[in-house]
Each structure stands twice: as C-alpha cells, then as structure tokens.
Design a protein around this motif. Structure first.
Motif, PDB file in Angstrom:
ATOM      1  N   ILE A  90       0.835  -1.201   0.000  1.00  0.00           N
ATOM      2  CA  ILE A  90       0.000   0.000   0.000  1.00  0.00           C
ATOM      3  C   ILE A  90       0.873   1.254   0.000  1.00  0.00           C
ATOM      4  O   ILE A  90       0.662   2.185  -0.780  1.00  0.00           O
ATOM      5  N   ARG A  91       1.883   1.240   0.863  1.00  0.00           N
ATOM      6  CA  ARG A  91       2.802   2.393   0.899  1.00  0.00           C
ATOM      7  C   ARG A  91       3.477   2.619  -0.448  1.00  0.00           C
ATOM      8  O   ARG A  91       3.587   3.759  -0.921  1.00  0.00           O
ATOM      9  N   ILE A  94       1.099   4.248  -2.909  1.00  0.00           N
ATOM     10  CA  ILE A  94       0.896   5.680  -2.641  1.00  0.00           C
ATOM     11  C   ILE A  94       2.118   6.473  -3.129  1.00  0.00           C
ATOM     12  O   ILE A  94       2.002   7.493  -3.796  1.00  0.00           O
ATOM     13  N   ALA A  98      -0.505   6.517  -6.542  1.00  0.00           N
ATOM     14  CA  ALA A  98      -1.897   6.045  -6.483  1.00  0.00           C
ATOM     15  C   ALA A  98      -2.705   6.983  -5.596  1.00  0.00           C
ATOM     16  O   ALA A  98      -2.190   7.513  -4.622  1.00  0.00           O
ATOM     17  N   ASP A  99      -3.961   7.191  -5.961  1.00  0.00           N
ATOM     18  CA  ASP A  99      -4.819   8.078  -5.173  1.00  0.00           C
ATOM     19  C   ASP A  99      -5.597   7.329  -4.109  1.00  0.00           C
ATOM     20  O   ASP A  99      -5.874   7.853  -3.045  1.00  0.00           O
TER      21      ASP A  99
END
Ligand SMILES: C[S@@+](CC[C@H](N)C(=O)[O-])C[C@H]1O[C@@H](n2cnc3c(N)ncnc32)[C@H](O)[C@@H]1O
Lengths: 121, 287
Positions: A90-91, A94, A98-99
């Motif tokens: 996820i990090r 981002i 990624a939004d």
C-alpha cells in the motif's frame, strides 16, 4: 458522464467491476494488462483507472509509473484494486502516485466509498 | 414521522417458520424496552438472520424458545437487544460534517480557551465516529496543544463498545469512508484485520450510556454528535433526549445529527446554526 478504465487480467473481475461502475454512472472501458491500459490512456485518458497489481506483460505498478511519467495532459485518478493487502504494498502504491487503494475482495459499497473519496462518485 | 409498526408483513413469506407474530412482538418489545428503538420496517426481515448466532450460542432451536429465555434472563435479553440494534456506521460518514466539527473546535481555540474543548459522540457504534474525530483533531494539530480536545464516546450496547475500544476493523469495515493515507497513518495490519494505533484509541474515553434512561456525562460539551441514533425512537422519546442534550451543550456549542435528521418540529431547544450549515445550536442562551 465520468469514464473509468478497468485494468485487470481477470475477465470475471472486469465484469463485476464494470457492472458496479455502470450502476454508479460511469462509462467503462477495459484492459487486460498494463500495456493495453497505457495504450488506451495515451489515446484518451479516463477520469479514473481501477488498477490490478499482478498482471502479465505489464504490472499495475509499472503502468502507474509510466502513466505518471507520460505526457498526457490530464491526471487520471488511480485506484489500485488488488489482493496485495499488506502495508508495504500500500505504501509503495501511494509513493508511486496512487490516489486510493481497494483491497480485494471488494463490493459495491467499498468501490463507491473509495470513488467518493477521490471525488469521483 | 409516525412510529413504524412492529407487525411483520406475513405476506412476504420471510417469517421464521417456528415463530408466531407473538414471538416477534416479544423480541422487538425487548429491544424497545432496553433502547427505545422500534424495529424499522425495512429491518424486520433480518430478525431471524441476526438472531441466528444468538440461538446457536445458547443452544436454542427456535425464536420462540429464545423469546421465552429472554423474558427470564436479563443477560439473554441484552444479547437479543444487541443483535437487533442497527449499528451501521462508517469512517468520516458525511465527511463535510467532520470538517465543520474540527472548524468549530479550532474556532474555540481562537478564543484563547483555558480548558479542553469537549466533544461527545453519543451512539458511537463500533467507534468509527470518535476515531474519525480523533484522527482529524490530531492531523490539525489540536492535540499538540496543552489542552487537547476531550472525546467521550458512548453507546447503549456493551458489545459495540467492546469493539470500539478494541479499535479493530475487518477489511470491509476499514474501507468504508477511510482514505487510504489515513489508514496507513493511523492503523496497523493484524492478520486480516486493521487495528487503530493505541495513541489514537487512547484519546477517546468510552463508556456505556443509554440515552433513554441514563443522565448525560457530567459537565457541558462544545460539540455533541448524536447521528443516526434517534431515527427509530418515538417522537416523545426523541424530544426528551434532544431536550436533555440541550442542557449539556454550552452556549455557542453545536449539535450534529445524521444527514437525514432534523430538530425542526421535534423540539424548541435547538435552532439551525448560523455558522455551520446543517448543524444546530441551543435556541436559548442561558445566563
Ligand atoms: C446506526 S448507529 C450510528 C453510529 C454513528 N453515530 C453513525 O452515525 O455512523 C446507531 C447506534 O446507536 C446506538 N443506540 C441505539 N439506541 C441507543 C440508546 N437508547 N442509547 C444509546 N445508544 C443507542 C446503537 O447501539 C448503535 O450503535
């Protein structure tokens, strides 16, 4: 009408996502991998890209980096939609621009909520 | 709004086989006696589904048996009421409202307040509402202050409170309303769940409180959120509760209701806020 490009190598997932997105008033197009998606974006950029991570030919991450480096005049919102549900992934997403991030499995409410957060629903 | 009928529509064919309308009446009366909540017409069909785990836990076969047991045991009655409560919530539900609440707290700061701003989330369900407030206050630096906001979160349901205190959410729950950056910042993954960081949960003071029967927490509040809680109460109860909330709201404080709720026609104790659209303030300034 907002446009969404659904990028996933699974036809079933594309179909499920398309169905939900259409009920949310999106015009939907599909791509089966990152390369196809990039080509589509260079021709006509959508408002939102719903993006799988693991795909043949070009992964979601490689697509995202290429998209953010490309010269296309708009900045499509990119919402990852993947089974890679760990914090590290996820990090990284981002970081790469990624939004939003949808952890599979998803349902209508999840997708709607995430699209609202990026100001698209 | 007229009170929704407790009768089930038999024509729908969704009635639990083993139970009569009498049983359903007993079960919904248990809910109403404990919480004031009348079962919404659109949730009646769920009764059997939501009570199934309770039946299984207690080793009972039918809703009839459960209704009888619940009439004889407070603990079982509590479980029935808990299961029948609507506890739906999400993070940053009606997001703009949270920004307004944070603005209200910031503007209190501007008055060189020499005490902690006090915020009460009444009917906090699994804790998404108070956690959303805590995240927002922290992000706005309100907690860097010597006098950080005090957040009290209450619910009638002990089970809901236990979950709220744990700060633990399923993958589906965590994706309702919570921006991914906030999830990364304020939560840790634990197996398939996501758990709010202790530093966040620690800012919230959780307690059991029944809005119908219990007095409000001691002292006065700057902000009271009572959202999507009073919808299915009778109009009399709703008025009583709103009037009681008015007595613990400071002059200049704000009341926040759910998106579809209003005080208009319910009580004279509040009027629409001039500063915050959709929020309410005490109608009478007390000296
Ligand atoms: C639908 S949830 C709303 C949660 C949150 N406020 C929101 O808007 O997302 C309603 C909550 O109110 C609680 N509740 C119902 N009756 C109550 C009562 N009499 N006193 C206190 N809480 C009550 C329920 O247990 C439930 O957690």
């Amino acid at each position: 009408m907002k446009t969404c490009l659904v990028v996933d190598d699974s036809k079933v997932i594309r179909k499920v996502a398309r169905h939900i997105l259409e009920t949310l008033n999106f015009r939907v197009s599909e791509a089966g991998d990152g390369r196809e998606a990039l080509d589509a974006c260079l021709v006509s950029a959508p408002d939102v890209v719903l993006l799988d991570w693991n795909m043949p030919v070009m992964s979601g991450m490689d697509f995202l980096r290429a998209l953010r480096d490309s010269a296309i005049p708009t900045r499509p919102k990119v919402v990852f939609c993947t089974t890679e549900n760990g914090m590290a992934h996820i990090r990284a997403a981002i970081e790469a621009g990624a939004d939003e991030y949808v952890m599979k499995p998803f349902d209508r409410e999840t997708l709607e909520s995430k699209l609202q957060i990026v100001g698209m629903a | 709004m007229s009170a929704p009928s407790l009768d089930l529509a038999p024509a729908r064919g969704l009635l639990p086989r083993a139970s009569s309308k009498g049983t359903m009446g007993v079960l919904t009366a248990i809910l109403e006696a404990r919480t004031g909540q009348q079962l919404a017409a659109n949730r009646e069909w769920r009764v059997e589904t939501v009570l199934k785990p309770v039946l299984r836990d207690l080793g009972l076969e039918t809703l009839d048996a459960l209704a009888t047991a619940a009439q004889h045991s407070t603990a079982i009655g509590d479980r029935v009421a808990d299961a029948l409560l609507n506890q739906e919530s999400s993070f940053f539900r009606d997001a703009a409202v949270f920004e307004m609440v944070a603005d209200a707290v910031d503007s209190l700061r501007a008055t060189k307040l020499n005490r902690r701003p006090r915020v009460w989330s009444a009917g906090c369900s699994f804790g998404q509402e108070p956690l959303s407030l805590a995240m927002l206050f922290a992000e706005r630096g309100a907690d860097q202050h010597d006098l950080p906001p005090e957040i009290i979160a209450s619910d009638v349901s002990e089970a809901a409170l236990a979950r709220a205190r744990s700060g633990r959410y399923s993958q589906f729950e965590i994706q309702r309303g919570l921006p991914i950056r906030r999830m990364v910042r304020w939560f840790d993954g634990d197996g398939v769940d996501w758990v709010a960081k202790t530093e966040l949960v620690r800012r919230i003071n959780y307690r059991r409180l029944n809005l119908v029967t219990d007095p409000p927490p001691v002292g006065r509040f700057d902000v009271i959120l009572c959202r999507n809680v009073l919808l299915y109460l009778t109009i009399e109860l709703r008025r009583q509760i709103l009037d009681r909330l008015a007595t613990v709201l400071r002059p200049g404080g704000v009341l926040v209701l759910g998106a579809g709720e209003t005080v208009i026609g319910q009580t004279e104790a509040f009027r629409p806020s001039a500063r915050y659209r959709g929020l309410y303030e005490p109608a009478v300034r007390e000296g």
